[in-house]
Design a protein around this motif. Structure first.
Motif, mmCIF file in Angstrom:
data_model
loop_
_atom_site.group_PDB
_atom_site.id
_atom_site.type_symbol
_atom_site.label_atom_id
_atom_site.label_comp_id
_atom_site.label_asym_id
_atom_site.label_seq_id
_atom_site.Cartn_x
_atom_site.Cartn_y
_atom_site.Cartn_z
ATOM 1 N N ASP A 69 39.872 58.576 47.422
ATOM 2 C CA ASP A 69 39.377 57.580 48.576
ATOM 3 C C ASP A 69 38.813 56.375 47.996
ATOM 4 O O ASP A 69 38.752 55.384 48.695
ATOM 5 N N THR A 70 38.339 56.022 46.756
ATOM 6 C CA THR A 70 38.075 54.818 46.405
ATOM 7 C C THR A 70 39.119 54.003 46.013
ATOM 8 O O THR A 70 38.767 52.620 45.464
ATOM 9 N N SER A 71 40.409 54.357 45.997
ATOM 10 C CA SER A 71 41.436 53.743 45.416
ATOM 11 C C SER A 71 42.126 52.729 46.629
ATOM 12 O O SER A 71 42.421 53.195 47.681
ATOM 13 N N HIS A 72 42.148 51.625 46.324
ATOM 14 C CA HIS A 72 42.807 50.683 47.294
ATOM 15 C C HIS A 72 43.987 50.030 46.602
ATOM 16 O O HIS A 72 43.892 48.922 46.112
ATOM 17 N N GLY B 14 45.874 47.173 42.348
ATOM 18 C CA GLY B 14 45.025 48.143 42.409
ATOM 19 C C GLY B 14 43.562 47.785 42.374
ATOM 20 O O GLY B 14 43.212 46.832 41.519
ATOM 21 N N LEU B 15 42.870 48.465 43.004
ATOM 22 C CA LEU B 15 41.367 48.064 43.259
ATOM 23 C C LEU B 15 40.746 49.476 43.566
ATOM 24 O O LEU B 15 41.071 50.273 44.177
ATOM 25 N N GLN B 16 39.576 49.773 42.926
ATOM 26 C CA GLN B 16 38.728 50.699 43.122
ATOM 27 C C GLN B 16 37.338 50.157 43.715
ATOM 28 O O GLN B 16 36.844 48.984 43.002
ATOM 29 N N ILE B 17 36.860 50.742 44.548
ATOM 30 C CA ILE B 17 35.586 50.221 45.323
ATOM 31 C C ILE B 17 34.590 51.416 45.445
ATOM 32 O O ILE B 17 34.869 52.255 45.916
ATOM 33 N N PHE B 18 33.439 51.385 44.737
ATOM 34 C CA PHE B 18 32.241 52.247 44.489
ATOM 35 C C PHE B 18 31.154 51.614 45.170
ATOM 36 O O PHE B 18 30.999 50.453 44.422
ATOM 37 N N SER B 19 30.531 52.096 46.116
ATOM 38 C CA SER B 19 29.268 51.421 46.589
ATOM 39 C C SER B 19 29.040 49.917 46.835
ATOM 40 O O SER B 19 28.300 49.304 46.420
ATOM 41 N N GLY B 20 30.463 49.544 47.450
ATOM 42 C CA GLY B 20 30.489 48.144 47.772
ATOM 43 C C GLY B 20 30.882 47.176 46.536
ATOM 44 O O GLY B 20 30.642 46.040 46.509
ATOM 45 N N GLU B 21 31.056 47.927 45.326
ATOM 46 C CA GLU B 21 31.410 47.271 44.086
ATOM 47 C C GLU B 21 32.900 47.397 43.905
ATOM 48 O O GLU B 21 33.712 48.201 43.684
ATOM 49 N N GLY B 22 33.575 45.997 43.834
ATOM 50 C CA GLY B 22 35.173 46.149 43.678
ATOM 51 C C GLY B 22 35.626 45.954 42.183
ATOM 52 O O GLY B 22 35.220 45.036 41.580
ATOM 53 N N ASP C 218 35.603 45.467 52.344
ATOM 54 C CA ASP C 218 34.063 45.311 52.291
ATOM 55 C C ASP C 218 33.275 45.597 50.803
ATOM 56 O O ASP C 218 33.265 46.630 50.290
ATOM 57 N N MET C 219 32.985 44.348 50.215
ATOM 58 C CA MET C 219 32.330 44.647 48.804
ATOM 59 C C MET C 219 31.499 43.603 48.541
ATOM 60 O O MET C 219 31.472 42.501 49.165
ATOM 61 N N ARG C 220 30.499 43.800 47.727
ATOM 62 C CA ARG C 220 29.420 42.746 47.388
ATOM 63 C C ARG C 220 30.261 42.037 46.265
ATOM 64 O O ARG C 220 29.711 40.875 46.372
ATOM 65 N N PHE C 221 30.944 42.514 45.468
ATOM 66 C CA PHE C 221 31.626 41.627 44.306
ATOM 67 C C PHE C 221 32.795 42.263 44.149
ATOM 68 O O PHE C 221 33.068 43.185 44.276
ATOM 69 N N ILE C 222 33.779 41.573 43.415
ATOM 70 C CA ILE C 222 35.021 42.061 42.980
ATOM 71 C C ILE C 222 35.077 41.552 41.432
ATOM 72 O O ILE C 222 34.864 40.335 41.118
ATOM 73 N N THR C 223 35.432 42.408 40.454
ATOM 74 C CA THR C 223 35.535 41.929 39.102
ATOM 75 C C THR C 223 36.673 42.563 38.413
ATOM 76 O O THR C 223 37.392 43.586 39.033
ATOM 77 N N LEU C 224 36.947 41.751 37.245
ATOM 78 C CA LEU C 224 38.193 42.261 36.490
ATOM 79 C C LEU C 224 38.056 41.915 35.119
ATOM 80 O O LEU C 224 37.267 41.061 34.693
ATOM 81 N N GLU C 225 38.936 42.415 34.382
ATOM 82 C CA GLU C 225 39.264 41.770 32.664
ATOM 83 C C GLU C 225 40.632 41.412 32.948
ATOM 84 O O GLU C 225 41.355 41.801 33.399
ATOM 85 N N VAL C 226 40.732 40.223 32.018
ATOM 86 C CA VAL C 226 42.066 39.432 31.763
ATOM 87 C C VAL C 226 42.048 39.211 30.360
ATOM 88 O O VAL C 226 41.109 38.951 29.625
ATOM 89 N N ARG C 227 43.210 39.293 29.770
ATOM 90 C CA ARG C 227 43.324 38.923 28.267
ATOM 91 C C ARG C 227 42.912 37.394 28.120
ATOM 92 O O ARG C 227 43.431 36.509 28.916
ATOM 93 N N LYS C 228 42.191 37.167 27.279
ATOM 94 C CA LYS C 228 41.644 35.792 26.912
ATOM 95 C C LYS C 228 42.749 34.582 26.750
ATOM 96 O O LYS C 228 42.625 33.597 27.110
#
Length: 148
Positions: free
Chosen positions: A42-45, A60-68, A96-106
C-alpha cells in the motif's frame, strides 16, 4: 530535447522492462521479484514512463504518514537528458506528502542538478552509503509545507 512519454502506475506488464532498466542503471539492481512485490504494498507508489509501449524509465516512492522516500529514479541510458526523469519526479510530487527525500551519489552531478531543478535541497551527507564504488550519499529533500 524533451520527448513525450506516457506516465502510469507500474503494473505486472511493466516488470520485465523495469527489471532491464534496473540492470542497466545500478550496481546493485532490484530483482524482478523485488519489483513485483511492490505492486502489493500500500505504501509503494511506482510509476513508469513509457514510449511506444515500452518502459524507458521509472520512479519508486514509498509514502509513510505523509513522508515520501524515493527508492529509485532510473532512465535507460539511451533516453537520458530528454526530460523523462523530470517528468517522473513531477508526477510523483502530486502525491499528498509533507516532504519527499532521497539519497544520491555525491559524484552524480547530473542527478543532483536535476533534483535541485525540481526543488530539492541538500540537507546532509550519509558517509560511505554506497558501494561499488564506496561513496558518500547526498541527502536531498523537498518540503511541501513549512517546517516548525
Amino acid at each position: 530535447m524533451h520527448i513525450d512519454v506516457t506516465v502510469e502506475k507500474m503494473n505486472e506488464s511493466h516488470l520485465d522492462d523495469v527489471a532491464k532498466i534496473e540492470n542497466a542503471c545500478f550496481a546493485h539492481p532490484w530483482s524482478r521479484k523485488d519489483l513485483e512485490a511492490q505492486l502489493n504494498i500500500d505504501t509503494s507508489h511506482f510509476i513508469v514512463a513509457s514510449l511506444n509501449g515500452r518502459a524507458v524509465g521509472y520512479m519508486g516512492l514509498q509514502i509513510f504518514s505523509g513522508e515520501g522516500y524515493v527508492t529509485n529514479v532510473a532512465v535507460l541510458p539511451e533516453y537520458r537528458r530528454r526530460g523523462i526523469a523530470e517528468t517522473l519526479i513531477a508526477a510523483q510530487m502530486k502525491n499528498d506528502m509533507r516532504f519527499i527525500t532521497l539519497e544520491v551519489r555525491k559524484s552524480n552531478a547530473a542527478a543532483i542538478a536535476l533534483y535541485e531543478k525540481s526543488g530539492f535541497e541538500n540537507v546532509g551527507i550519509r558517509p560511505k552509503f554506497y558501494t561499488d564504488p564506496t561513496e558518500d550519499a547526498v541527502i536531498m529533500t523537498k518540503y511541501f509545507e513549512e517546517q516548525l
